[in-house]
Enzyme design. Structure first.
Site, short mmCIF file in Angstrom:
data_model
loop_
_atom_site.label_atom_id
_atom_site.label_comp_id
_atom_site.label_asym_id
_atom_site.label_seq_id
_atom_site.Cartn_x
_atom_site.Cartn_y
_atom_site.Cartn_z
N LYS A 128 0.82 -1.22 0.00
CA LYS A 128 0.00 0.00 0.00
C LYS A 128 0.85 1.27 0.00
CE LYS A 128 -2.35 -1.04 3.74
NZ LYS A 128 -2.01 -2.48 3.95
N THR A 129 1.82 1.32 0.91
CA THR A 129 2.58 2.55 1.08
C THR A 129 3.36 2.90 -0.19
OG1 THR A 129 2.79 2.16 3.45
CG2 THR A 129 4.34 3.71 2.47
N GLU A 172 -3.62 6.24 1.61
CA GLU A 172 -3.40 4.84 1.93
C GLU A 172 -4.54 4.38 2.84
OE1 GLU A 172 -0.06 2.05 4.19
OE2 GLU A 172 0.50 4.03 3.42
#
Length: 497
Positions: A128-129, A172
């Site tokens: 995700k990041t 996010e």
């Protein structure tokens, strides 16, 4: 966590929150939110017990930081923001309710900031990041100046949040506590769906059902992106398409909407050819290695393409992508040893990262310093985590960080180290955080690659490893506090100054 009681996106604006106070403002997620509000011109205060590196930047932006938790910290405050790590009986939480102040979970405050913007929400078990950072840089390169909040800092930028002037808001989206269900995305990106956070979901079926619920919150005029190579993402795409929803996929699979061809990864980076519906989008290059990085970048390319932004912007942004701090971050070389920091703690992301680092190591050895993040994950996925760590040549294992968790007999890293398929001479359990750098210095040889991996405190150890190896080269002894790192008796660490 009952997110049904939370205030969803579109209900409040950031300006409705008035004077905002964040409990535990030094953490990555909370400090990013504080930075967003400050760059938006809102009055912000926060409380902390440790001098985290992010606090200096918040003060420079005009934030008021209290280095204690006190009832008086709430004087003049309108809204108090907390994270899932803050207990309901926390002194400031109790005081906020006593005073009748608005009390919001971090996700609710973030949702308020999204109001009036087209949100691009990036979810998934892992990646995700990095993916959020890539999408952000692509939109910035295209000149649309997005707002963003990322669970990490883009290297060389030094920020994980910003209030932009454009219509897009990149975020996010955290699935760990179901809080992503209050967002109302225009674009939903789901990188993968694998068994994790089973303390919240119970089993994979419930986790997949919740990701589907998240995807269904996407604006009908927007779209959903999933990875065709991920079994969970493929199942989700099939389910949503059967419901008539607009879903696009990316991957190496022949039926992916954006197909990656001729992918190659070396220590210098990864490259691939991108094709959509038989139309070539050209070659995409990243200066960071790893096939998983290539897949993450493909979702950013597809997002830009579907939003009608120049694909050349994606090529330029990704070609200069500096990486994300603690995501395959090169810390430097000391005494011939190359040191990286890596946040991975889920076995799949650990395996991908360590396989890539194995390529980087070449003829050298790979030494892993690992601190598991959560007790429940270490217990439920012990065999998978052990197998991933088995990729290493040498392992230095620390006790599970486990903030707020109660360790039961037989749980933790002592059991995990036994399960790692390495000879006893090549793995060691170190129960004292400050002893780990010396252990690495004892084991490492010129030409080796060392990576610190796992729970957030480990992110502070990369610099200490450089210090220990430098001291070894000069014949001295490394001081574990020389870099301003305070080590708690339970193995946690924080910046001391």
């Amino acid at each position: 966590m009952n997110t049904a009681q939370f205030t969803p996106a579109g209900t409040l604006t950031a300006e409705d929150l008035g004077r905002i106070h964040l409990i535990g403002v030094g953490g990555v997620g909370m400090s990013g939110l504080a930075r967003l509000f400050l760059t938006r011109g809102l009055p912000v205060s926060g409380s902390e017990l440790r001098e985290w590196p992010s606090l200096a930047g918040l003060r420079a932006l005009g934030g008021t930081i209290h280095m204690s938790h006190e009832a008086s910290n709430l004087d003049g405050v309108d809204t108090v923001v907390y994270s899932s790590a803050i207990p309901q009986d926390h002194l400031e939480m109790v005081e906020a309710r006593r005073r009748g102040l608005r009390v919001l979970h971090r996700s609710e405050a973030l949702a308020a900031a999204m109001t009036g913007r087209r949100t691009v929400a990036v979810a998934g078990t892992h990646g995700k990041t990095t993916t959020t950072s890539m999408v952000t840089m692509v939109l910035q390169q295209a000149g649309v100046d997005p707002s963003f909040v990322i669970g990490g800092e883009i290297s060389e930028v030094g920020s994980g949040a910003h209030h932009g002037t454009g219509e897009y808001f990149v975020v996010e989206a955290d699935e760990s506590d179901r809080s992503f269900l209050i967002y109302r995305p225009y674009v939903s990106i789901i990188t993968n769906i694998e068994a994790d956070h089973l303390n919240t979901y119970g089993d994979l079926a419930n986790l997949e059902a919740t990701f589907a619920e998240f995807a269904r919150l996407t604006d009908p005029d927007g779209f959903i992106i999933t990875c065709a190579d991920d079994p969970g993402g493929r199942r989700l795409a099939e389910t949503l398409r059967a419901e008539g929803r607009r879903v696009h996929t990316y991957g190496l699979s022949p039926d992916a909407d954006l197909r990656l061809d001729d992918m190659a990864s070396t220590a210098q980076g990864v490259r691939f050819l991108a094709e959509v519906d038989g139309h070539s989008l050209g070659e995409i290059r990243l200066p960071v290695p790893g096939r998983h990085m290539g897949l993450n970048s493909a979702s950013a390319v597809l997002t830009a393409y579907l939003l009608g932004l120049p694909v050349e912007s994606a090529e330029a942004a990704l070609g200069a992508f500096p990486g994300v701090r603690r995501r395959f971050e090169r810390k430097g070389v000391a005494d011939g040893v190359l040191v990286y920091d890596e946040y991975a703690y889920h076995p799949t992301s650990m395996t991908l990262a360590l396989q890539t680092l194995r390529e980087v190591a070449g003829d050298g050895r790979l030494i892993v310093v690992f601190q598991p993040y959560r007790l429940y994950r270490t217990r439920d996925l012990q065999a998978e985590i052990a197998a991933a760590l088995g990729i290493a040549d040498e392992l230095v294992l620390l006790e599970v960080f486990g903030p707020g968790e109660l360790r039961q007999p037989g749980e933790g890293s002592a059991a995990l180290v036994e399960a790692v398929p390495l000879d006893a001479a090549h793995k060691v359990f170190v129960d004292s955080w400050e002893d780990a750098p010396a252990e690495v210095a004892r084991r490492a040889r010129p030409g080796d690659v060392v990576v610190t991996m796992g729970a957030p405190p480990i992110s502070l150890m990369g610099d200490q490893l450089i210090d220990a190896l430098t001291a070894r080269a000069s014949g001295g002894a490394a001081d574990p506090t020389a870099l301003g790192v305070a080590v708690d008796p339970d193995g946690a660490a924080s910046a001391a100054g």
